[in-house]
Motif scaffolding. Structure first.
Motif, PDB file in Angstrom:
ATOM      1  N   ARG A  91       0.836  -1.201   0.000  1.00  0.00           N
ATOM      2  CA  ARG A  91       0.000   0.000   0.000  1.00  0.00           C
ATOM      3  C   ARG A  91       0.872   1.254   0.000  1.00  0.00           C
ATOM      4  N   VAL A  92       0.675   2.095  -1.010  1.00  0.00           N
ATOM      5  CA  VAL A  92       1.457   3.318  -1.131  1.00  0.00           C
ATOM      6  C   VAL A  92       0.542   4.505  -1.393  1.00  0.00           C
ATOM      7  N   LEU A  93       1.034   5.677  -1.043  1.00  0.00           N
ATOM      8  CA  LEU A  93       0.325   6.929  -1.282  1.00  0.00           C
ATOM      9  C   LEU A  93       1.053   7.683  -2.390  1.00  0.00           C
ATOM     10  N   LEU A  94       0.306   8.109  -3.390  1.00  0.00           N
ATOM     11  CA  LEU A  94       0.870   8.822  -4.534  1.00  0.00           C
ATOM     12  C   LEU A  94       0.111  10.121  -4.733  1.00  0.00           C
ATOM     13  N   THR A  95       0.814  11.242  -4.653  1.00  0.00           N
ATOM     14  CA  THR A  95       0.172  12.544  -4.796  1.00  0.00           C
ATOM     15  C   THR A  95       0.244  13.018  -6.248  1.00  0.00           C
ATOM     16  N   GLY A  96      -0.571  14.007  -6.578  1.00  0.00           N
ATOM     17  CA  GLY A  96      -0.483  14.673  -7.874  1.00  0.00           C
ATOM     18  C   GLY A  96      -0.658  13.741  -9.059  1.00  0.00           C
ATOM     19  N   ILE A  97      -1.709  12.915  -9.029  1.00  0.00           N
ATOM     20  CA  ILE A  97      -1.863  11.902 -10.079  1.00  0.00           C
ATOM     21  C   ILE A  97      -2.489  12.462 -11.353  1.00  0.00           C
ATOM     22  N   GLY A  98      -3.013  13.685 -11.309  1.00  0.00           N
ATOM     23  CA  GLY A  98      -3.604  14.274 -12.512  1.00  0.00           C
ATOM     24  C   GLY A  98      -2.624  15.189 -13.212  1.00  0.00           C
ATOM     25  N   GLY A  99      -3.059  15.766 -14.324  1.00  0.00           N
ATOM     26  CA  GLY A  99      -2.273  16.805 -14.976  1.00  0.00           C
ATOM     27  C   GLY A  99      -1.196  16.347 -15.907  1.00  0.00           C
ATOM     28  N   GLY A 100      -1.051  15.060 -16.131  1.00  0.00           N
ATOM     29  CA  GLY A 100      -0.062  14.592 -17.084  1.00  0.00           C
ATOM     30  C   GLY A 100       1.373  14.753 -16.627  1.00  0.00           C
ATOM     31  N   GLY A 101       1.599  14.920 -15.319  1.00  0.00           N
ATOM     32  CA  GLY A 101       2.945  15.114 -14.803  1.00  0.00           C
ATOM     33  C   GLY A 101       3.590  13.811 -14.370  1.00  0.00           C
ATOM     34  N   HIS A 102       4.645  13.927 -13.529  1.00  0.00           N
ATOM     35  CA  HIS A 102       5.346  12.703 -13.159  1.00  0.00           C
ATOM     36  C   HIS A 102       4.552  11.853 -12.178  1.00  0.00           C
ATOM     37  N   GLY A 103       3.532  12.409 -11.511  1.00  0.00           N
ATOM     38  CA  GLY A 103       2.662  11.584 -10.677  1.00  0.00           C
ATOM     39  C   GLY A 103       1.912  10.550 -11.495  1.00  0.00           C
ATOM     40  N   GLU A 104       1.389  10.959 -12.635  1.00  0.00           N
ATOM     41  CA  GLU A 104       0.731  10.028 -13.536  1.00  0.00           C
ATOM     42  C   GLU A 104       1.698   8.961 -14.020  1.00  0.00           C
ATOM     43  N   GLN A 105       2.948   9.358 -14.274  1.00  0.00           N
ATOM     44  CA  GLN A 105       3.964   8.415 -14.735  1.00  0.00           C
ATOM     45  C   GLN A 105       4.294   7.377 -13.663  1.00  0.00           C
ATOM     46  N   ILE A 106       4.410   7.801 -12.415  1.00  0.00           N
ATOM     47  CA  ILE A 106       4.674   6.865 -11.323  1.00  0.00           C
ATOM     48  C   ILE A 106       3.510   5.895 -11.182  1.00  0.00           C
TER      49      ILE A 106
END
Length: 351
Positions: A7-22
């Motif tokens: 279980r992990v927490l990932l921030t900033g998943i929108g916007g086409g940035g590196h959050g989406e990539q992770i």
């Protein structure tokens, strides 16, 4: 190792940035991940791709850190990945607090961020450590340009300017002064940088370090810069500098291209990145000029090509969890696949 839920927490998943990539890379990982994803808006295309979605305030909001910590604890997450640069800065500054909460935080120390988040400091650091860079100058006033003779040149904000925003190619003295006035009206200072090389020899290079500072591996993507997703600006070459070809090009933050060994590029970028003593992923943008790797930017974080790399068997977030959290032995300079990876657009419908 499929079937084990991590279980992990990932921030900033929108916007086409590196959050989406992770996010995309974690879904390709050797482990089975349960992902709690966050963003500043409910209108987030990737919310359906995580196991739980939570809206958080902006990183600049005084409530941000407390709400992030509370969410991570309540969801029993073992790690927090940042998905945007403002959040990266907060996590780096608060790393000891978050680690005391029991979270693994793959983020570089402030000493690395302080250099790499300022383009003038980045170029100055590399130059002073013996690495070749484009010629450059910090511009705070038009008088700073009196000695600048190199054309064509690139002008861009020294701090910020993500996604190649407010980046200009200038080919004449008039253009230099016109766009300089514009930039000085927007920001305190900017960098003037010599235009170098050809877009056909541009690379985005990831260098992966563990939390102990050990170099794990590197990967280079020779960029294919050929469409609206990958070209930020292109202009006809009106100078007598024929070595640049018929057009001058600035790429976007969206990369695609050929994953291969590219050992000349990788080794040079490993040396540059290691000199900064990082403890998390680094990403370098460079061109090869007359057989020499010349960097023009360093991003001290996961890359906009993180998922492309994972497709080739170089999965940075998954590797860091397995190595730094679970204690798995990851061989340095492990092998990965050679492939061409191209990008397009994908639509999402939200109910």
């Amino acid at each position: 190792m499929k079937g084990k839920r991590t279980r992990v927490l990932l921030t900033g998943i929108g916007g086409g940035g590196h959050g989406e990539q992770i996010l995309k890379a974690l879904r390709l990982g050797e482990l089975e991940y349960e992902i709690v994803g966050t963003d500043i808006s409910d209108a987030c295309a990737n919310r359906s791709l995580v196991d739980k979605f939570v809206k958080l305030p902006r990183a600049s909001d005084p409530r941000y850190l407390d709400e992030l910590r509370s969410l991570g604890r309540s969801e029993k997450c073992i790690a927090i990945f940042h998905g945007s640069e403002p959040e990266m800065t907060v996590l780096s500054r608060s790393k000891s607090i978050l680690e005391a909460d029991g979270f693994y935080i793959p983020v570089n120390p402030s000493s690395v961020l302080d250099v790499c988040q300022d383009k003038v400091r980045t170029m100055g650091y590399l130059s002073s450590h013996g690495f070749r860079t484009p010629q450059f100058a910090e511009v705070r006033d038009l008088a700073d340009l009196e000695a600048w003779k190199l054309l064509p040149a690139i002008l861009k904000p020294s701090v910020g300017g993500g996604g190649s925003a407010n980046v200009f190619i200038v080919q004449s003295r008039d253009e230099l002064l016109t766009f300089s006035r514009y930039l000085l009206g927007m920001c305190e200072c900017f960098i003037a940088q010599e235009y170098i090389g050809s877009p056909d020899e541009e690379y985005t290079v990831g260098v992966l370090f563990g939390k102990d500072g050990a170099l794990i591996n590197s990967i280079a993507v020779k960029r294919v810069i050929n469409n609206a997703l990958t070209i930020r600006t292109q202009v006809p070459n009106r100078t007598n500098r024929l070595e640049f070809g018929p057009r001058l090009v600035i790429s976007t933050g969206i990369s695609q291209g050929h994953v291969a060994d590219w050992s000349l590029v990788r080794i040079a970028c490993e040396e540059m990145a290691a000199s900064l003593s990082p403890t998390a992923p680094m990403n370098l943008q460079c061109r090869v000029v007359d057989g020499v790797v010349v960097p023009f930017e360093i991003n001290p974080r996961f890359s906009g090509t993180t998922s492309l790399r994972a497709m080739a068997g170089y999965n940075e977030p998954d590797i860091l969890i397995r190595r730094d959290v679970l204690g798995e032995k990851v061989p340095p300079h492990f092998s990965y696949k050679e492939m061409m990876i191209l990008r397009g657009l994908r639509e999402h419908s939200l109910s």
